[in-house]
Design an enzyme around this catalytic site. Sequence first.
Site, PDB file in Angstrom:
ATOM      1  N   CYS A 122     136.046  67.057  43.383  1.00 22.15           N
ATOM      2  CA  CYS A 122     136.983  66.173  42.654  1.00 22.15           C
ATOM      3  C   CYS A 122     138.435  66.621  42.794  1.00 22.15           C
ATOM      4  O   CYS A 122     139.348  65.857  42.492  1.00 22.15           O
ATOM      5  CB  CYS A 122     136.601  66.114  41.178  1.00 22.15           C
ATOM      6  SG  CYS A 122     134.948  65.471  40.906  1.00 22.15           S
ATOM      7  N   HIS A 166     142.643  64.255  36.707  1.00 22.73           N
ATOM      8  CA  HIS A 166     141.358  63.782  37.224  1.00 22.73           C
ATOM      9  C   HIS A 166     140.619  63.104  36.082  1.00 22.73           C
ATOM     10  O   HIS A 166     140.555  63.624  34.962  1.00 22.73           O
ATOM     11  CB  HIS A 166     140.570  64.968  37.775  1.00 22.73           C
ATOM     12  CG  HIS A 166     139.148  64.630  38.081  1.00 22.73           C
ATOM     13  ND1 HIS A 166     138.795  63.494  38.802  1.00 22.73           N
ATOM     14  CD2 HIS A 166     137.980  65.255  37.764  1.00 22.73           C
ATOM     15  CE1 HIS A 166     137.477  63.456  38.904  1.00 22.73           C
ATOM     16  NE2 HIS A 166     136.964  64.498  38.282  1.00 22.73           N
ATOM     17  N   ASN A 175     134.050  58.560  36.507  1.00 22.41           N
ATOM     18  CA  ASN A 175     134.562  59.656  37.342  1.00 22.41           C
ATOM     19  C   ASN A 175     134.357  59.296  38.819  1.00 22.41           C
ATOM     20  O   ASN A 175     133.241  59.315  39.319  1.00 22.41           O
ATOM     21  CB  ASN A 175     133.802  60.939  36.978  1.00 22.41           C
ATOM     22  CG  ASN A 175     134.248  62.134  37.797  1.00 22.41           C
ATOM     23  OD1 ASN A 175     134.933  61.998  38.807  1.00 22.41           O
ATOM     24  ND2 ASN A 175     133.849  63.322  37.359  1.00 22.41           N
TER      25      ASN A 175
HETATM   26  N1  COA Z   1     122.965  59.455  26.125  1.00 20.01           N
HETATM   27  C1  COA Z   1     122.477  59.904  24.964  1.00 20.01           C
HETATM   28  N2  COA Z   1     122.280  61.228  24.706  1.00 20.01           N
HETATM   29  C2  COA Z   1     122.605  62.077  25.668  1.00 20.01           C
HETATM   30  C3  COA Z   1     123.140  61.672  26.918  1.00 20.01           C
HETATM   31  C4  COA Z   1     123.299  60.300  27.119  1.00 20.01           C
HETATM   32  N3  COA Z   1     123.792  59.797  28.267  1.00 20.01           N
HETATM   33  N4  COA Z   1     123.382  62.761  27.662  1.00 20.01           N
HETATM   34  C5  COA Z   1     123.034  63.826  26.925  1.00 20.01           C
HETATM   35  N5  COA Z   1     122.557  63.420  25.729  1.00 20.01           N
HETATM   36  C6  COA Z   1     122.059  64.219  24.629  1.00 20.01           C
HETATM   37  C7  COA Z   1     121.632  65.597  25.053  1.00 20.01           C
HETATM   38  O1  COA Z   1     120.309  65.557  25.570  1.00 20.01           O
HETATM   39  C8  COA Z   1     121.733  66.368  23.763  1.00 20.01           C
HETATM   40  O2  COA Z   1     120.584  66.098  22.996  1.00 20.01           O
HETATM   41  P1  COA Z   1     119.900  67.268  22.131  1.00 20.01           P
HETATM   42  O3  COA Z   1     120.957  67.706  21.155  1.00 20.01           O
HETATM   43  O4  COA Z   1     118.745  66.569  21.505  1.00 20.01           O
HETATM   44  O5  COA Z   1     119.543  68.314  23.122  1.00 20.01           O
HETATM   45  C9  COA Z   1     122.907  65.715  23.048  1.00 20.01           C
HETATM   46  O6  COA Z   1     123.107  64.442  23.698  1.00 20.01           O
HETATM   47  C10 COA Z   1     124.191  66.525  23.164  1.00 20.01           C
HETATM   48  O7  COA Z   1     124.322  66.927  24.502  1.00 20.01           O
HETATM   49  P2  COA Z   1     125.548  67.762  24.977  1.00 20.01           P
HETATM   50  O8  COA Z   1     125.379  68.134  26.400  1.00 20.01           O
HETATM   51  O9  COA Z   1     125.815  68.853  23.974  1.00 20.01           O
HETATM   52  O10 COA Z   1     126.707  66.696  24.841  1.00 20.01           O
HETATM   53  P3  COA Z   1     128.222  66.891  25.032  1.00 20.01           P
HETATM   54  O11 COA Z   1     128.938  66.490  23.810  1.00 20.01           O
HETATM   55  O12 COA Z   1     128.530  68.249  25.595  1.00 20.01           O
HETATM   56  O13 COA Z   1     128.550  65.824  26.164  1.00 20.01           O
HETATM   57  C11 COA Z   1     128.916  65.605  28.513  1.00 20.01           C
HETATM   58  C12 COA Z   1     127.906  65.887  27.415  1.00 20.01           C
HETATM   59  C13 COA Z   1     128.198  65.648  29.844  1.00 20.01           C
HETATM   60  C14 COA Z   1     129.494  64.226  28.286  1.00 20.01           C
HETATM   61  C15 COA Z   1     130.045  66.659  28.435  1.00 20.01           C
HETATM   62  O14 COA Z   1     129.493  67.953  28.385  1.00 20.01           O
HETATM   63  C16 COA Z   1     130.946  66.580  29.624  1.00 20.01           C
HETATM   64  O15 COA Z   1     131.628  65.605  29.829  1.00 20.01           O
HETATM   65  N6  COA Z   1     131.034  67.652  30.424  1.00 20.01           N
HETATM   66  C17 COA Z   1     131.885  67.671  31.596  1.00 20.01           C
HETATM   67  C18 COA Z   1     131.219  66.888  32.691  1.00 20.01           C
HETATM   68  C19 COA Z   1     132.172  66.526  33.793  1.00 20.01           C
HETATM   69  O16 COA Z   1     133.265  66.123  33.556  1.00 20.01           O
HETATM   70  N7  COA Z   1     131.717  66.688  35.042  1.00 20.01           N
HETATM   71  C20 COA Z   1     132.458  66.360  36.191  1.00 20.01           C
HETATM   72  C21 COA Z   1     133.581  67.284  36.381  1.00 20.01           C
HETATM   73  S1  COA Z   1     134.464  66.879  37.826  1.00 20.01           S
END
Ligand code: COA
Length: 355
Positions: free
Chosen positions: A116, A259, A289
């Site tokens: 990215c 980004h 993204n």
């Molecule tokens: N819909 C519903 N629930 C979801 C889900 C979805 N699409 N994806 C994950 N969950 C659930 C998880 O399973 C977890 O459930 P649990 O508590 O029962 O285990 C809960 O939601 C919380 O998950 P968590 O990973 O703690 O959520 P978060 O607030 O950290 O958000 C992301 C997850 C992926 C959105 C966040 O971590 C993120 O954006 N990270 C950066 C990713 C990124 O930008 N990548 C590219 C970089 S170039």
Amino acid sequence: MNLQVGAKLIGVGKAVPRSVVTNADLEGLVDTSDEWITTRTGIRQRHVVSEGETATGLAIEAAKDAIGFAALDPAKIDLIIVATSTPDNLYPSTACMVQAAIGAKQAAAFDMEAACTGIIYALAVGQQFIGSGTFKTVLMIGVDVHSRFLNWEDRNTCILFGDGAGAFIMQASQKENENDMLATYLRADGSGGHLLCIPNSGVHYPHVGTTPEKATHRFLQMNGRAVYEFAINAVPDAVKTACARAGIEVKDIDFLVPHQANQRIIKAAAERLGFSPKQIVSNLDQYGNTSAASIPLAMADALMRKQIIPPAVCVLVGFGGGLTWGSAIIRWTAFDQRQITQENQNKEKTIGSTI
Ligand code: COA
């Protein structure tokens, strides 16, 4: 930076696939909800390639859009750099396909990969070629089609990404001592490579895809929490270091063009840096993204809706797989030449009608 020739950006362009996948559509594929995706990421929809649409096709469209913006003769382009992690083929490179399609008869062309952050790396490389006096006009494209590497049964990843392409055109400054590329900053930390990766997607695993079990190895994998933590630190580091290199302060920057990965990452990083909401450029809700494409896509949209009105000092910040991160501080002075031509024609019509 001891570059002999100054550089300026003269064009920006974008292209996205026709088909839109909304959060509601995803509710039918995985256990998720529009409310969860919107509140946790800021994404409402993303564009995804359909049969017949390719990374190369998107790159060509974005290139043509940027060429139109700059009103440039493609034969004047000396170098084409395509930043992509998802090319149609290992070779010929996407850049070579673009070169032929746009009629850039004199241009050298190559692809590069920094996930990215790719477009920031491409800007830095382009600037080096211009600064050294090797080339005068460089086309840099970021394109990614991550939809082909997503596991559409994995709610952790499939909700985040969209497909698209964005392009910048950079040219040697005509005037002495003029340089609108105020600073660039590139970093990498391969020890975090496993946090965001597409395992076994290269020659390391030549028989991949021959069985369903092996095919699963080609899906994008991510530790969302760890990438989130990395990103909210990487953005302030990239902005502050580039400012120091440019000899300016964060308060001298008009717009943050980050980004487009997650609205919470953008907001947290912007708050740490003291940017107001008006200074943040974001179109994440529309595209998700789009990896290497996201920064020029965001820039093109911000110019179109007149959020950014030239001249403006902008910090472009990338982060992503590798891990990689980096930034470019630019003074954006370019106007869309197509709009200027249109406005002139309208004026002529008005004058003509009053005679
Ligand atoms: N819909 C519903 N629930 C979801 C889900 C979805 N699409 N994806 C994950 N969950 C659930 C998880 O399973 C977890 O459930 P649990 O508590 O029962 O285990 C809960 O939601 C919380 O998950 P968590 O990973 O703690 O959520 P978060 O607030 O950290 O958000 C992301 C997850 C992926 C959105 C966040 O971590 C993120 O954006 N990270 C950066 C990713 C990124 O930008 N990548 C590219 C970089 S170039």
